[in-house]
Design a protein around this motif. Structure first.
Motif, PDB file in Angstrom:
ATOM      1  N   LEU A 127       0.800  -1.186   0.032  1.00 31.76           N
ATOM      2  CA  LEU A 127      -0.020  -0.008  -0.062  1.00 31.76           C
ATOM      3  C   LEU A 127       0.843   1.137  -0.020  1.00 31.76           C
ATOM      4  O   LEU A 127       2.073   1.287   0.450  1.00 31.76           O
ATOM      5  CB  LEU A 127      -0.851  -0.023   1.336  1.00 31.76           C
ATOM      6  CG  LEU A 127      -1.937  -1.251   1.541  1.00 31.76           C
ATOM      7  CD1 LEU A 127      -2.733  -1.173   2.802  1.00 31.76           C
ATOM      8  CD2 LEU A 127      -2.890  -1.484   0.232  1.00 31.76           C
ATOM      9  N   VAL A 128       0.396   2.338  -0.469  1.00 33.73           N
ATOM     10  CA  VAL A 128       0.798   3.840  -0.453  1.00 33.73           C
ATOM     11  C   VAL A 128       0.181   4.536   0.747  1.00 33.73           C
ATOM     12  O   VAL A 128      -0.953   4.402   0.526  1.00 33.73           O
ATOM     13  CB  VAL A 128       0.824   4.390  -1.642  1.00 33.73           C
ATOM     14  CG1 VAL A 128       1.299   5.844  -1.682  1.00 33.73           C
ATOM     15  CG2 VAL A 128       1.735   3.571  -2.956  1.00 33.73           C
ATOM     16  N   GLU A 129       0.822   5.204   1.511  1.00 40.41           N
ATOM     17  CA  GLU A 129       0.401   5.900   2.589  1.00 40.41           C
ATOM     18  C   GLU A 129       1.136   6.944   2.657  1.00 40.41           C
ATOM     19  O   GLU A 129       2.353   7.313   2.863  1.00 40.41           O
ATOM     20  CB  GLU A 129       0.424   4.928   4.018  1.00 40.41           C
ATOM     21  CG  GLU A 129      -0.258   5.379   4.956  1.00 40.41           C
ATOM     22  CD  GLU A 129      -0.079   4.429   6.383  1.00 40.41           C
ATOM     23  OE1 GLU A 129       0.538   4.596   7.313  1.00 40.41           O
ATOM     24  OE2 GLU A 129      -0.715   3.365   6.232  1.00 40.41           O
ATOM     25  N   LYS A 130       0.258   8.120   3.207  1.00 38.16           N
ATOM     26  CA  LYS A 130       0.930   9.509   3.412  1.00 38.16           C
ATOM     27  C   LYS A 130       1.620   9.483   4.818  1.00 38.16           C
ATOM     28  O   LYS A 130       1.018   8.743   5.705  1.00 38.16           O
ATOM     29  CB  LYS A 130      -0.076  10.556   3.371  1.00 38.16           C
ATOM     30  CG  LYS A 130       0.107  11.738   3.767  1.00 38.16           C
ATOM     31  CD  LYS A 130       0.648  12.361   2.451  1.00 38.16           C
ATOM     32  CE  LYS A 130       0.709  14.053   2.363  1.00 38.16           C
ATOM     33  NZ  LYS A 130       1.460  14.502   1.246  1.00 38.16           N
ATOM     34  N   LEU A 131       2.933  10.017   4.742  1.00 38.54           N
ATOM     35  CA  LEU A 131       3.493  10.075   6.020  1.00 38.54           C
ATOM     36  C   LEU A 131       4.129  11.619   6.100  1.00 38.54           C
ATOM     37  O   LEU A 131       4.962  11.877   5.280  1.00 38.54           O
ATOM     38  CB  LEU A 131       4.843   9.058   6.143  1.00 38.54           C
ATOM     39  CG  LEU A 131       5.355   9.207   7.403  1.00 38.54           C
ATOM     40  CD1 LEU A 131       4.556   9.047   8.441  1.00 38.54           C
ATOM     41  CD2 LEU A 131       6.794   8.209   7.260  1.00 38.54           C
ATOM     42  N   GLY A 132       3.682  12.386   6.889  1.00 40.69           N
ATOM     43  CA  GLY A 132       4.036  13.855   6.812  1.00 40.69           C
ATOM     44  C   GLY A 132       3.656  14.547   5.598  1.00 40.69           C
ATOM     45  O   GLY A 132       2.573  14.442   5.074  1.00 40.69           O
ATOM     46  N   THR A 133       4.769  15.127   4.966  1.00 41.97           N
ATOM     47  CA  THR A 133       4.872  15.562   3.585  1.00 41.97           C
ATOM     48  C   THR A 133       4.924  14.801   2.432  1.00 41.97           C
ATOM     49  O   THR A 133       5.082  15.053   1.269  1.00 41.97           O
ATOM     50  CB  THR A 133       5.723  16.932   3.728  1.00 41.97           C
ATOM     51  OG1 THR A 133       7.060  16.337   3.891  1.00 41.97           O
ATOM     52  CG2 THR A 133       5.305  17.688   4.470  1.00 41.97           C
ATOM     53  N   GLY A 134       5.203  13.418   2.755  1.00 42.70           N
ATOM     54  CA  GLY A 134       5.524  12.420   1.520  1.00 42.70           C
ATOM     55  C   GLY A 134       4.820  11.428   1.814  1.00 42.70           C
ATOM     56  O   GLY A 134       3.874  11.113   2.164  1.00 42.70           O
ATOM     57  N   TRP A 135       5.062  10.378   0.824  1.00 43.02           N
ATOM     58  CA  TRP A 135       4.450   9.263   0.560  1.00 43.02           C
ATOM     59  C   TRP A 135       5.560   7.831   1.000  1.00 43.02           C
ATOM     60  O   TRP A 135       6.623   7.784   0.311  1.00 43.02           O
ATOM     61  CB  TRP A 135       3.909   9.109  -0.596  1.00 43.02           C
ATOM     62  CG  TRP A 135       2.865   9.793  -0.789  1.00 43.02           C
ATOM     63  CD1 TRP A 135       3.187  11.176  -1.361  1.00 43.02           C
ATOM     64  CD2 TRP A 135       1.348   9.967  -0.799  1.00 43.02           C
ATOM     65  NE1 TRP A 135       1.953  11.840  -1.343  1.00 43.02           N
ATOM     66  CE2 TRP A 135       0.987  11.042  -0.969  1.00 43.02           C
ATOM     67  CE3 TRP A 135       0.674   8.794  -0.230  1.00 43.02           C
ATOM     68  CZ2 TRP A 135      -0.315  11.255  -0.817  1.00 43.02           C
ATOM     69  CZ3 TRP A 135      -0.701   9.087  -0.074  1.00 43.02           C
ATOM     70  CH2 TRP A 135      -1.256  10.346  -0.580  1.00 43.02           C
ATOM     71  N   VAL A 136       4.971   6.774   1.789  1.00 41.37           N
ATOM     72  CA  VAL A 136       5.768   5.575   2.043  1.00 41.37           C
ATOM     73  C   VAL A 136       5.231   4.638   1.369  1.00 41.37           C
ATOM     74  O   VAL A 136       3.752   4.606   1.033  1.00 41.37           O
ATOM     75  CB  VAL A 136       6.073   5.365   3.489  1.00 41.37           C
ATOM     76  CG1 VAL A 136       6.821   6.450   3.964  1.00 41.37           C
ATOM     77  CG2 VAL A 136       4.899   5.171   4.073  1.00 41.37           C
ATOM     78  N   LEU A 137       5.656   3.173   1.149  1.00 47.12           N
ATOM     79  CA  LEU A 137       5.191   2.017   0.939  1.00 47.12           C
ATOM     80  C   LEU A 137       5.156   1.182   2.314  1.00 47.12           C
ATOM     81  O   LEU A 137       6.042   1.066   2.956  1.00 47.12           O
ATOM     82  CB  LEU A 137       6.163   1.247  -0.181  1.00 47.12           C
ATOM     83  CG  LEU A 137       6.712   2.053  -1.250  1.00 47.12           C
ATOM     84  CD1 LEU A 137       7.539   1.142  -2.150  1.00 47.12           C
ATOM     85  CD2 LEU A 137       5.711   2.680  -2.137  1.00 47.12           C
ATOM     86  N   LYS A 138       4.044   0.498   2.394  1.00 48.94           N
ATOM     87  CA  LYS A 138       3.655  -0.296   3.612  1.00 48.94           C
ATOM     88  C   LYS A 138       3.319  -1.722   2.981  1.00 48.94           C
ATOM     89  O   LYS A 138       2.387  -1.943   2.062  1.00 48.94           O
ATOM     90  CB  LYS A 138       2.769   0.245   4.386  1.00 48.94           C
ATOM     91  CG  LYS A 138       3.053   1.649   4.888  1.00 48.94           C
ATOM     92  CD  LYS A 138       2.534   2.104   5.796  1.00 48.94           C
ATOM     93  CE  LYS A 138       2.911   1.720   7.201  1.00 48.94           C
ATOM     94  NZ  LYS A 138       2.581   2.185   8.485  1.00 48.94           N
TER      95      LYS A 138
END
Length: 79
Positions: free
Chosen positions: A43-54
């Motif tokens: 999944l792609v998830e918003k983290l603060g001002t960017g995006w991470v993969l989970k």
């Protein structure tokens, strides 16, 4: 070649000391590559001002950002 050795030349942002994908679209493209390699949902998830993969790999939650133009596992603050 593993997707984890491929260069990430997408735009990035730094949040909480981690380099993250700047855009959701580029994060989603990488999520699809990782999902195919690991044969699991990513999944792609918003983290603060960017995006991470989970994803969950071998029963363990994993989060990836970027380090040195490569996908890198990160431990976000509070998790």
């Amino acid at each position: 070649m593993t997707v984890f050795a491929a260069s990430v030349f997408d735009a990035t942002v730094v949040f909480d000391g981690h380099e993250l994908f700047k855009g959701r679209g580029s994060a989603q493209a990488w999520a699809e590559k990782v999902a195919k390699e690991l044969n699991t949902e990513v999944l792609v998830e918003k983290l603060g001002t960017g995006w991470v993969l989970k994803a969950t790999v071998d029963g363990e939650p994993r989060t990836w950002g970027i380090y040195g133009q490569r996908l890198s596992r990160i431990e976000p603050a509070g998790g």
